[in-house]
Design a protein around this motif. Sequence first.
Motif, short mmCIF file in Angstrom:
data_model
loop_
_atom_site.label_atom_id
_atom_site.label_comp_id
_atom_site.label_asym_id
_atom_site.label_seq_id
_atom_site.Cartn_x
_atom_site.Cartn_y
_atom_site.Cartn_z
N ARG A 6 0.86 -1.18 0.00
CA ARG A 6 0.00 0.00 0.00
C ARG A 6 0.90 1.23 0.00
NH1 ARG A 6 -2.36 -4.07 2.85
NH2 ARG A 6 -4.63 -4.35 2.69
N ASN A 7 0.89 1.94 -1.10
CA ASN A 7 1.68 3.17 -1.24
C ASN A 7 0.89 4.31 -0.60
OD1 ASN A 7 2.92 5.59 -2.23
ND2 ASN A 7 3.78 4.41 -3.93
N VAL A 8 1.51 5.00 0.36
CA VAL A 8 0.77 6.04 1.08
C VAL A 8 0.29 7.14 0.14
CG1 VAL A 8 1.95 5.58 3.26
CG2 VAL A 8 2.87 7.31 1.72
N ARG A 9 0.96 7.32 -1.00
CA ARG A 9 0.52 8.37 -1.92
C ARG A 9 -0.81 8.03 -2.57
NH1 ARG A 9 3.45 12.66 -2.70
NH2 ARG A 9 5.58 12.74 -1.85
N ASP A 29 -3.69 1.12 9.12
CA ASP A 29 -4.87 0.43 9.64
C ASP A 29 -5.38 -0.62 8.66
OD1 ASP A 29 -4.74 1.96 11.90
OD2 ASP A 29 -6.32 3.38 11.27
N ASP A 30 -5.30 -0.33 7.36
CA ASP A 30 -5.72 -1.30 6.35
C ASP A 30 -4.86 -2.56 6.39
OD1 ASP A 30 -7.74 0.35 5.55
OD2 ASP A 30 -6.79 1.00 3.67
N CYS A 31 -3.59 -2.39 6.76
CA CYS A 31 -2.68 -3.54 6.82
C CYS A 31 -2.89 -4.35 8.10
CB CYS A 31 -1.24 -3.06 6.78
SG CYS A 31 -0.49 -3.08 5.16
N ALA A 32 -3.20 -3.68 9.19
CA ALA A 32 -3.21 -4.33 10.49
C ALA A 32 -4.16 -5.53 10.50
CB ALA A 32 -3.64 -3.33 11.56
N GLY A 33 -3.63 -6.66 10.85
CA GLY A 33 -4.44 -7.87 10.94
C GLY A 33 -4.52 -8.64 9.64
N THR A 34 -4.68 -7.94 8.51
CA THR A 34 -4.81 -8.63 7.21
C THR A 34 -3.45 -8.90 6.59
OG1 THR A 34 -5.00 -6.53 6.01
CG2 THR A 34 -7.03 -7.52 6.83
N GLY A 35 -2.43 -8.13 6.99
CA GLY A 35 -1.09 -8.33 6.47
C GLY A 35 -0.82 -7.45 5.27
N GLY A 36 0.45 -7.22 5.01
CA GLY A 36 0.85 -6.42 3.87
C GLY A 36 1.91 -5.40 4.25
#
Length: 516
Positions: A6-9, A29-36
Amino acid sequence: MTLEQRNVRDYGIDDDDSLDTAAIQTALDDCAGTGGEVYLPPGTYRSAPLRVGDDTTFRLANGAELRFVQDFTAFPTVESRWEGWDQDGFHPCLHVADAANVTITGEGVIDGGGSYWWEFVSVPPEQYPSELTERLEEIRSGNKQDAVSTFTVRPPLLQIDGCENVTVSGVTLRNSPFWNTHVVYSDDVTIHDVSIRNPPDAPNGDGIDIDSSRFVRVSDTHIDAGDDAICLKSGKDEEGREVGRPTENVVVTNCTVEHGHGGVVIGSETAGDVRHVTVTNCTFTDTDRGIRIKSKRGRGGTVEDLRFDTIVMRRVACPFVINGYYQTDIDSDPEPVTEATPNVRNVDFHHITAEEVESAAFLAGLPEQRFEGISFTDVDIDATRPFDASDLSPAMARGYDQRHGVFCKSLGSVSFRDVRVTVPDGSGTPLTAEASSTVVLEGFETEADEGPAVVADGVEHLRIGGCVAPDDGEPFAHVRDGAAGANDGESSVLLAGNYGDMAEAVVSVQPETVER
């Protein structure tokens, strides 16, 4: 397996002066738990505090700089541990809390904007902004304070709190408002190939603090700190003993330290115990102390089973410190041994060189709790640097007169095997031992132009072997009997395998009579 990136831009970063907090935190937050993986491409990003959750890799590209905002109102209050007590403080800049399987990596820079916070330490509290004064009153209303507490609830730059399996690698961490990197109540943490930088005058600007944590590895890391470079802690006083979480199974290897109050430091918060620590293949340059263990009555806890191997120190005020009198008076009567009495035992120093230092070593236990099992093997100390090179107390123990040689007091057992101590001409005794149980010298060498190489005052058992007696008739050791103890106050001396007439070179000296 390729991590979803996930690119912050892609989350709405604007190239202006606005904060990037929302975009970066949403990606995390999008990564937390789901991974990445959350990716910061090259560029400068300004943010309020951020939180990293489970199964997240946070990657900062070469040329990416994450700068935390210089505004105390942007930092909410959180509960964590500050200087050994669980209490409230300002939210860490980058907070990894109650998370597992986290990596912070890349070649970018994380900057805490510490200068803004340091200013508050240098001015009287009455000059604080009214909003900060009110905030501090609210935070401190339930917090503990002691004589050394200042504005110590400032945010650490990176805090890893209550976590498991966390790796930090490659990044530069600099200008922390408080401690730089704080690992607390965590297991299985790796810090590798990291650059940690704080100015020398950064207040409480520790490099890495490992606090009531287990299975921690620090390797191939450079630290230029404003306070202790690598520090191991386990809680303070009664609360720390009640929590009872040790720091244990820690390895520090292939690290370089420049500046700071100490290279590797244990304490003074020792209440929960510190044990099973190995430090190897490191260099400490221009630090106040080198290897330092500090505690005092009231702390409690045991520091034990530490090994320091293959270390080079240069321009250090005092390379070896074991101090049971931290910020207290060294001349004191015995007190009852309780759970608040600290203990240090089984500490090995091996294959170490200390060059251009001021005081060779300060090793002091307590009269009621002699520190046991301190050993030096293959150690070379050049303690010829003038005292005014730093004007520092070697150990921060009150009532101690600085000297160039090794000083030992209230030790159960200490040994020096293949150890060489060099002091300036006319500067006094290379090794002084007082009120201790057993002192072993095997292959102990000194360069002293006059007087004995060793003074043993109140040492119950002195063992000398493999040493060379002076051939000019000068004494090798002065031995004075001490107070009544295991040998009714008499010192026993065992000589074996020495060179020359050591029996003539060990001289019994009676204490001087003081007329009143």
